[in-house]
Design a protein around this motif. Structure first.
Motif, PDB file in Angstrom:
ATOM      1  N   SER A   1       0.828  -1.218   0.000  1.00  0.00           N
ATOM      2  CA  SER A   1       0.000   0.000   0.000  1.00  0.00           C
ATOM      3  C   SER A   1       0.856   1.260   0.000  1.00  0.00           C
ATOM      4  O   SER A   1       0.544   2.240  -0.679  1.00  0.00           O
ATOM      5  CB  SER A   1      -0.932   0.017   1.207  1.00  0.00           C
ATOM      6  N   LYS A   2       1.949   1.244   0.766  1.00  0.00           N
ATOM      7  CA  LYS A   2       2.835   2.410   0.796  1.00  0.00           C
ATOM      8  C   LYS A   2       3.498   2.636  -0.565  1.00  0.00           C
ATOM      9  O   LYS A   2       3.653   3.778  -1.011  1.00  0.00           O
ATOM     10  CB  LYS A   2       3.896   2.249   1.881  1.00  0.00           C
ATOM     11  N   LEU A   3       3.895   1.563  -1.216  1.00  0.00           N
ATOM     12  CA  LEU A   3       4.503   1.699  -2.539  1.00  0.00           C
ATOM     13  C   LEU A   3       3.494   2.240  -3.552  1.00  0.00           C
ATOM     14  O   LEU A   3       3.827   3.099  -4.378  1.00  0.00           O
ATOM     15  CB  LEU A   3       5.069   0.364  -3.013  1.00  0.00           C
ATOM     16  N   VAL A   4       2.265   1.752  -3.496  1.00  0.00           N
ATOM     17  CA  VAL A   4       1.216   2.232  -4.402  1.00  0.00           C
ATOM     18  C   VAL A   4       0.940   3.711  -4.138  1.00  0.00           C
ATOM     19  O   VAL A   4       0.787   4.510  -5.072  1.00  0.00           O
ATOM     20  CB  VAL A   4      -0.068   1.381  -4.269  1.00  0.00           C
ATOM     21  N   LYS A   5       0.910   4.086  -2.870  1.00  0.00           N
ATOM     22  CA  LYS A   5       0.686   5.496  -2.505  1.00  0.00           C
ATOM     23  C   LYS A   5       1.832   6.360  -3.026  1.00  0.00           C
ATOM     24  O   LYS A   5       1.614   7.455  -3.551  1.00  0.00           O
ATOM     25  CB  LYS A   5       0.562   5.629  -0.991  1.00  0.00           C
ATOM     26  N   GLU A   6       3.055   5.871  -2.894  1.00  0.00           N
ATOM     27  CA  GLU A   6       4.229   6.596  -3.404  1.00  0.00           C
ATOM     28  C   GLU A   6       4.106   6.784  -4.916  1.00  0.00           C
ATOM     29  O   GLU A   6       4.391   7.857  -5.445  1.00  0.00           O
ATOM     30  CB  GLU A   6       5.502   5.831  -3.051  1.00  0.00           C
ATOM     31  N   PHE A   7       3.686   5.740  -5.624  1.00  0.00           N
ATOM     32  CA  PHE A   7       3.499   5.829  -7.072  1.00  0.00           C
ATOM     33  C   PHE A   7       2.449   6.876  -7.413  1.00  0.00           C
ATOM     34  O   PHE A   7       2.615   7.648  -8.361  1.00  0.00           O
ATOM     35  CB  PHE A   7       3.093   4.462  -7.648  1.00  0.00           C
ATOM     36  N   SER A   8       1.370   6.929  -6.642  1.00  0.00           N
ATOM     37  CA  SER A   8       0.287   7.873  -6.944  1.00  0.00           C
ATOM     38  C   SER A   8       0.743   9.329  -6.827  1.00  0.00           C
ATOM     39  O   SER A   8       0.132  10.216  -7.425  1.00  0.00           O
ATOM     40  CB  SER A   8      -0.925   7.620  -6.041  1.00  0.00           C
ATOM     41  N   LYS A   9       1.812   9.579  -6.088  1.00  0.00           N
ATOM     42  CA  LYS A   9       2.345  10.939  -5.931  1.00  0.00           C
ATOM     43  C   LYS A   9       3.348  11.301  -7.028  1.00  0.00           C
ATOM     44  O   LYS A   9       3.727  12.458  -7.151  1.00  0.00           O
ATOM     45  CB  LYS A   9       3.064  11.069  -4.583  1.00  0.00           C
ATOM     46  N   ASP A  10       3.792  10.316  -7.805  1.00  0.00           N
ATOM     47  CA  ASP A  10       4.846  10.536  -8.792  1.00  0.00           C
ATOM     48  C   ASP A  10       4.319  11.391  -9.948  1.00  0.00           C
ATOM     49  O   ASP A  10       3.288  11.078 -10.535  1.00  0.00           O
ATOM     50  CB  ASP A  10       5.354   9.201  -9.322  1.00  0.00           C
ATOM     51  N   SER A  11       5.035  12.443 -10.267  1.00  0.00           N
ATOM     52  CA  SER A  11       4.596  13.345 -11.332  1.00  0.00           C
ATOM     53  C   SER A  11       5.265  13.055 -12.678  1.00  0.00           C
ATOM     54  O   SER A  11       4.972  13.723 -13.664  1.00  0.00           O
ATOM     55  CB  SER A  11       4.879  14.799 -10.928  1.00  0.00           C
ATOM     56  N   ASP A  12       6.151  12.071 -12.739  1.00  0.00           N
ATOM     57  CA  ASP A  12       6.844  11.732 -13.981  1.00  0.00           C
ATOM     58  C   ASP A  12       5.881  10.991 -14.908  1.00  0.00           C
ATOM     59  O   ASP A  12       5.591   9.808 -14.707  1.00  0.00           O
ATOM     60  CB  ASP A  12       8.081  10.883 -13.680  1.00  0.00           C
ATOM     61  N   SER A  13       5.403  11.678 -15.932  1.00  0.00           N
ATOM     62  CA  SER A  13       4.395  11.089 -16.820  1.00  0.00           C
ATOM     63  C   SER A  13       4.937   9.879 -17.574  1.00  0.00           C
ATOM     64  O   SER A  13       4.196   8.929 -17.840  1.00  0.00           O
ATOM     65  CB  SER A  13       3.859  12.126 -17.799  1.00  0.00           C
ATOM     66  N   LYS A  14       6.221   9.885 -17.914  1.00  0.00           N
ATOM     67  CA  LYS A  14       6.805   8.732 -18.618  1.00  0.00           C
ATOM     68  C   LYS A  14       6.730   7.490 -17.731  1.00  0.00           C
ATOM     69  O   LYS A  14       6.360   6.412 -18.190  1.00  0.00           O
ATOM     70  CB  LYS A  14       8.262   9.014 -18.989  1.00  0.00           C
ATOM     71  N   TRP A  15       7.101   7.667 -16.473  1.00  0.00           N
ATOM     72  CA  TRP A  15       7.070   6.554 -15.529  1.00  0.00           C
ATOM     73  C   TRP A  15       5.637   6.074 -15.310  1.00  0.00           C
ATOM     74  O   TRP A  15       5.364   4.878 -15.337  1.00  0.00           O
ATOM     75  CB  TRP A  15       7.716   6.969 -14.204  1.00  0.00           C
ATOM     76  N   ARG A  16       4.733   6.989 -15.106  1.00  0.00           N
ATOM     77  CA  ARG A  16       3.338   6.621 -14.834  1.00  0.00           C
ATOM     78  C   ARG A  16       2.720   5.876 -16.022  1.00  0.00           C
ATOM     79  O   ARG A  16       2.024   4.883 -15.842  1.00  0.00           O
ATOM     80  CB  ARG A  16       2.515   7.851 -14.467  1.00  0.00           C
TER      81      ARG A  16
END
Length: 191
Positions: free
Chosen positions: A146-161
């Motif tokens: 859950s913490k990793l998913v939450k961290e991903f949701s904050k990521d602003s790098d569109s390429k990564w997302r």
């Protein structure tokens, strides 16, 4: 039966056995950079082989998803490793940092492609998550995921997302991955 298991094991692990990585040691920056570059080129060769092998097994729809994911991953890899270079430039180690970054990200993607093709290898993430969870989450893997998913949701790098979104769509389709687990795995192995 034992012979069949041996054949399967050899097929699955043969690329890893044949990949010879050089331990980059020494005190001369030029030699270290050349060694790091050779390791990346070797990793990239195996990544391309794994990509072609996976591509050949996919339906047309899954091929489109793989191509989209790979393009976003390449953009992410290039910008991330250029950032590693820029962070240490004009230092002599800038080239080493860039080639090492390219190698590490490429190795992680190669393992992901192997997992997408065979469904084998996902346990590596769960073992690592269990170890981290034991020390930081009172043994609850779900909390760490859950913490990793939450961290991903904050990521602003569109390429990564976009890479993660497409890659996980393929993982759900191919190996019946759970979305949160796939997202967490990508975030865990992110450079």
């Amino acid at each position: 039966m034992k012979r069949n298991l041996l054949v399967v094991a050899l097929v699955v692990f043969m690329p890893e056995i044949s990949m010879a990585y050089t331990a980059c040691t020494g005190g001369v920056t030029f030699d270290l950079e050349a060694c790091a570059k050779i390791n990346f080129e070797e990793s990239d060769k195996y990544l391309n082989s794994n990509y072609k092998s996976l591509f050949a097994t996919l339906s047309e729809g899954d091929r489109d998803v793989l191509v989209k994911a790979q393009r976003k991953w390449v953009s992410y890899k290039e910008s991330t490793c250029q950032g590693a270079y820029d962070a240490t430039f004009p230092g002599e180690e800038a080239g080493i940092d860039k080639w090492s970054c390219l190698d590490q990200i490429t190795r992680a993607r190669k393992r992901e492609l192997e997992y997408l093709k065979s469904g084998i290898g996902g346990d590596e993430f769960f073992r690592a998550a269990d170890i981290v969870s034991k020390f930081y989450e009172h043994g609850k893997r779900e909390n760490f995921i859950s913490k990793l998913v939450k961290e991903f949701s904050k990521d602003s790098d569109s390429k990564w997302r976009e890479y993660v979104s497409n890659n996980c769509a393929l993982a759900i389709s191919r190996v019946h991955d759970q979305k949160d687990q796939c997202v967490a795995r990508q975030e865990f192995y992110k450079y």
